[in-house]
Write an enzyme that holds these catalytic residues in place. Structure first.
Site, PDB file in Angstrom:
ATOM      1  N   ASP A   1       0.834  -1.198   0.000  1.00 52.53           N
ATOM      2  CA  ASP A   1       0.000   0.000   0.000  1.00 52.53           C
ATOM      3  C   ASP A   1       0.866   1.243   0.000  1.00 52.53           C
ATOM      4  O   ASP A   1       0.499   2.282  -0.529  1.00 52.53           O
ATOM      5  CB  ASP A   1      -0.935  -0.011   1.206  1.00 52.53           C
ATOM      6  CG  ASP A   1      -2.026  -1.047   1.015  1.00 52.53           C
ATOM      7  OD1 ASP A   1      -1.747  -2.241   1.249  1.00 52.53           O
ATOM      8  OD2 ASP A   1      -3.132  -0.668   0.586  1.00 52.53           O
TER       9      ASP A   1
ATOM     10  N   ASN B   1       1.713  -2.961   4.168  1.00 61.23           N
ATOM     11  CA  ASN B   1       0.830  -3.805   3.362  1.00 61.23           C
ATOM     12  C   ASN B   1      -0.176  -4.475   4.298  1.00 61.23           C
ATOM     13  O   ASN B   1      -0.143  -4.311   5.517  1.00 61.23           O
ATOM     14  CB  ASN B   1       1.661  -4.842   2.582  1.00 61.23           C
ATOM     15  CG  ASN B   1       0.851  -5.551   1.514  1.00 61.23           C
ATOM     16  OD1 ASN B   1       0.091  -4.931   0.785  1.00 61.23           O
ATOM     17  ND2 ASN B   1       0.979  -6.866   1.432  1.00 61.23           N
TER      18      ASN B   1
END
Lengths: 347, 347
Positions: B237, B247
């Protein structure tokens, strides 16, 4: 305190928690029929090796009362049939062990029938009490490593619901919780696929007023990194003489992650869990039905034809384990000699 | 091959997979209305930053057709309103980015209205194609570390469904799968609590005929120990300039466990994922509603009042990451200078 199974002295009945209804409803089965107890074992209203051993023992006591036998021979005949009835799960050694123990006691008794019935009631209760004492002993030994204020992370359910009363990990938590005036917290890991952490562990610790937080299996690294956890305590299905621990799937990943964060990793299990025969290389891990992963609460959570791999247990090597908390004391591993010594003592 | 969103040239419509119905049903939405596209974004029939960027771009192209404007000013007025309509998720920068880009193109065009409409259709398709090319580039770079026969473990969904077509991890898997004649396998981790691995990753790889096995989050240690996995590839992310990767929750535990087993751990993400500003200590991890853990498929899996901790993401430090696979090449970490260099090139 939460109790999985108990003998009601007033009514001479057995009372047990219906585990198939947990955690959304707490229903009890109260019965004076050994056949009803047999059914509870069969359909897993009661489960866990020590718990069903106690259920079988108390079931034999119920049978003795039900028999209304006038002679010892009639009583023994009735009990032998009851033992067959109660042995509903062929691989559960505790069932055979408990019913055989009850039969031997009846056979050895030299009293009248009424007295023998009372002896059997006492013996059934004693089987349960032995389990309670064993768990208590584990909990007391654990006090040398569990400190006031500890937050303990566990996986699966090694609590009351697998035993008669305290549980294995459950005893470690409960004895410390009582000793330290409630100053113990638990992080329960969900334990996919069967979610015993979410369904059972959370439930029974909440029942006892122990501050419990549920996390998913993937969150263990984060809660370690954030300093939320003081130690891990997990149960064991089997401990090899090498110190390898076979336990619910997820235990091994947790042990690796704990080691990385230098967090103590304890296994709580009675000495009877130790398997002196098998070598680590010979351990076969049960692979269970893939629908345990694909389906939750009766609904698919993935494509129904998804290929899955579903090992039910894993094996944690001794170098990842700080110590084993047993009913006979704390065993540091790897310490093969110590396991052998303690094992010899109880043989 | 599976595609999340596409422009239908014949009918001048947008076609997208309804992700709210996956994986149990594959339904498509086909529409010529930008308002319908806006609704799809809002109710998350389409999700994932690159995918909704493309949806917004194509939505603007639909709006241009719908406007039936006779003058450029009328067209621009209509498009400005459409841009507001399409910006249904305030924190999604890709939406604003795509609608603004479309508006600038319309404003800059010196042609007649009909030509501008065609230019906008082309630009909407180009936004999607850029994403496809970026993913393809990531997949091609990955070939230097992914070998024929590899079994790749991943977590969450960083596949097509978050992008226009190939995905990030999805591109790594698909490009290798094509290059090596189908000789690539995937292990998808369920990814509790929201189960994106079970719901989305398994689905989209199965659609493309890629051999995919689903496991639960707690099984990673076991599959590593059994030698089933050649490498891990996960999405991101956000990647900090220090090489820390944010993430989906569970990534960090997987990275620790992979390191313990000496299994390469790759992160696949475009350079645009790199955040040059934030320091690891300043990262705030979103904590989401506890019912994501307590409830699955509308049913409680635990006591409804259970206390839960539900961090949505975790942070993996660079020492656990073998390399980052980007659209500009492979970056070994920790390698702050390399990240800075590549980042400078695309500024």
């Amino acid at each position: 305190m939460f109790r999985t199974i108990e003998w009601l002295d007033d009514t001479r009945e057995v009372k047990l928690v219906d585990q198939t209804k947990l955690p959304l409803a707490t229903k009890h089965i109260v019965t004076s029929s050994h056949e009803r107890v047999a059914k509870s074992i069969k359909i897993m209203e009661i489960r866990g090796a020590p718990a069903i051993g106690a259920a079988a023992g108390m079931g034999m006591a119920l049978a003795a009362i039900e028999s209304k036998a006038k002679t010892k021979n009639n009583l023994l005949d009735f009990l032998r049939k009851a033992a067959v009835t109660l042995n509903t799960r062929p691989t559960a050694v505790n069932l055979t062990w408990a019913t055989t123990r009850m039969l031997r006691v009846a056979e050895a008794a030299e009293d009248g029938v009424d007295q023998i019935v009372e002896i059997l009631v006492g013996e059934g209760k004693e089987i349960a009490e032995e389990d309670v004492r064993m768990c208590q002993s584990m909990g007391k030994h654990a006090l040398s490593v569990i400190e006031s204020g500890f937050v303990i992370q566990t996986i699966c359910n090694a609590g009351s619901l697998a035993t008669v009363h305290l549980g294995t990990v459950g005893a470690v938590v409960r004895v410390a919780h009582e000793k330290y005036g409630g100053n113990i917290e638990v992080y329960a890991v969900e334990t996919r696929p069967r979610q015993q952490g979410a369904r059972l562990t959370v439930f029974e610790f909440m029942e006892d007023g122990i501050d419990t937080t549920l996390i998913t299996d993937g969150m263990i690294g984060t809660v370690f990194r954030e300093g939320r956890i003081d130690c891990c305590v997990v149960g064991a299905d089997r401990i090899l003489k090498t110190g390898h621990v076979i336990n619910k799937i997820g235990t091994y990943t947790m042990a690796i992650t704990a080691k990385f964060h230098k967090i103590p990793f304890y296994v709580a299990a009675p000495m009877s869990t130790i398997d002196m025969e098998t070598n680590p290389a010979d351990v076969v891990i049960e692979e269970r039905d893939g629908d345990e992963i694909r389906i939750i609460n009766g609904k698919y959570i993935t494509v129904p034809t998804t290929k899955v791999y579903n090992p039910a247990f894993d094996m944690t090597p001794p170098e990842l384990i700080t110590a084993i908390i047993t009913d006979k004391g704390i065993v540091e591993v790897p310490n093969k000699r110590k396991i052998l010594e303690i094992h010899k003592k109880i043989d």
